[in-house]
Design a protein around this motif. Sequence first.
Motif: not given
Lengths: 310, 363
Positions: A203-204, A206-207, A209-214, A222, B88, B90, B119, B122, B130, B135-136, B138, B153-154
């Motif tokens: 899951d993390f 997906r999180t 990626e959801a932040k907009g990381l490359r 990660h 998203m 995704q 990207r 997002r 989620f 588990t969401s 790291n 990143v933004h």
Amino acid sequence: MRDFLIRRALQAVAVMLCISAITFFVLNVVPGDPVRIMLGDLASEEALETVRHRMGLDQPVFVQYFNWLTNMLRGDFGDSYFQRAPVIQLLGRSLAVTARLAGFAYLFALISGVTIGVVAAVNHGNAIDRILMSIAVLGISAPAFWVALLLQIVFALNLHWLPLSGTKTAAHFVLPVIALGTRYFASISRVTRTAMLEVLSQDFMRTAEAKGLRKWAVILRHGLRNALIPIITIAGTQLGDIFTGSILVETIFSMNGVGSLMVNSINQRDLPLIEGGVMYIALICVVVYLIVDVLYAVVDPRIRLSGGEA
Amino acid sequence: MADTNFIPATGASAGAVNTFDAYGAGAVERMSKAEKVLDVQDLSVTLFTEDGELPALQGVSFAMRKGETLAVVGESGCGKSMTALALMGQLPTPPARIVGGHINFGSTDLAALSRDQMREHRGSSIGMIFQEPMTSLNPVMKAGRQIREGILVHNPQMSKADADARALEMIKLVGIPAPQKVFNSYPHELSGGMRQRVMIAMALACEPKILICDEPTTALDVTIQAQILQLIDRMREELGTAVLLITHDMGVVSEMADWVLVMYTGHVIEYATAYNIFHHPLHPYTQGLIASIPDVNAVTEDDLYAIPGNVPMLSDLPSGCPFHPRCPFARQECAERKPTMAPVPGDEYHQVACWKTIENWGE
Ligand SMILES: Nc1ncnc2c1ncn2[C@@H]1O[C@H](COP(=O)(O)OP(=O)(O)O)[C@@H](O)[C@H]1O
Ligand code: SF4
Ligand SMILES: [Mg+2]
């Protein structure tokens, strides 16, 4: 974390003491009188006695062990019976060769293994993955001596790109490094791929990626970071293996490393040299496991926590 | 709604709808005028599997408005998460792919962007939290760093110190006591509720116009659930975020939603204001969902209502109306013709895909 380090370091010392005792006593009960081998069959009983006395071999075995241990702690491993030089010096000279061979082989295995494992996992199921993993299977099943001979025939004898054997230049190390590193590279790449596949579906990820990381920031920062534990486990045990396993490759490529030194000393029953060599190998293994344990704790904060409380 | 025999005699939903007494008829007027931040039109997603192409989403349309909450409801497997992931960029690829429709965000059609082009949107245009706070996050990165990472990143020109300050500010904003401590904590050192707060801080750190919450409280204790929902609601109000709240808990919908999108087998089958969904539900499936809300007065198992039958598999969707095998009002034609979304006569903000309403069968 500090307690954890201290405890692991003490454990390592205890292990080294055990190994030294076992090595010493086992070697002292194996048949074959080194003094007789040294002086030859024709030597008189008197001469044998004198030499035994000079070498301290007439003292009780516990005293011998104690002397050997305390000398060793002072860096004195005794003198070789047959080569008139201190063990530490002989070991040091060979170690320079072995460390270079094993070190570079290890770096080669680690860097290419992790890279290929990650790339294969990211391409899971497609042609790139299948090609890379076929190479890995080949690498694991091919014996080191076979790889070594193959490399010698192709790159030294046929193409003349690289020297056949010896240790003179850096070029001399290229083929042995590949020959020695191949199977380690192969198993590291497989472990990396498996660990990465498991992490990629978490899951993390997906999180992240959801932040907009490359994409590669997600995969490496990660993903790989979380896949490191199994990779460190396998890579750690292999660091010990690769040092001790270099014997064969050293022999094939005529390199005067610790491997050939050990083989010769065992054939000659050169006890101080054998003991020194075994202690050297044990030390490498113990230090490697220590490093691996510490790396675990650095990489995974959860281990640090439970390790610190245990 | 007690006017249909479809709802059991226990009168299940009575307790849940009180919230809406505050809304008059004028509420729709006000809500429909809020700025549209997202306009989804005819979105279709297909799963390209080894066993064939499965229609995961078919012609999904809805709008999201500034500062308003749109709840997406439906049983498990109806395509709620798939919709969120499509927004998203995704989607699990393979097998899923957008095969039609538009996701209009300002002048950009997000549906036409590649995963890589998405990207920059997002986290900055759309944030998402989620279901599984456990588990969401790291596990090997400190909470503060995980928040900072999204900010940096933004805002590539921002210094790490400034990003840290911003992350800490977000941690404070989501009501975490001892913010500095949480900033320096690893996820395993935090409770489920705290982790979900960190997730919210992370998702909102770049002030996205849209926040998607995919079952944000399903994995949490009841008391924590309420706190997290309140927090999402407060953020919506303070930041003017449009919230897409995915849930299968109609009680949560009644507390939170301005609009409700009811989904079934990858179709939208009813779309209306929350008020109408609770007071004038038209689709038999919506009526069933509302009837399934546990009644606070219920004492025995028998008082719990459940829609009979199961959600059909995507590989085995019924012909015509996808709900017809479970529908108490189904007629022959329901199995032959598929109803599409149509506005209810006299209320353009209430749409339903059911022949019973479209063709005005009466009772
Ligand atoms: N990665 C995937 N591969 C294949 N099918 C999937 C995948 N993810 C979801 N599905 C299918 O897509 C449908 C919609 O799933 P989802 O959007 O997760 O439902 P919900 O969130 O409403 O419970 C389900 O039938 C599910 O089985
Ligand atoms: S179209 Fe027919 S089967 Fe479908 S929900 Fe309406 S009445 Fe039921
Ligand atoms: Mg879901």
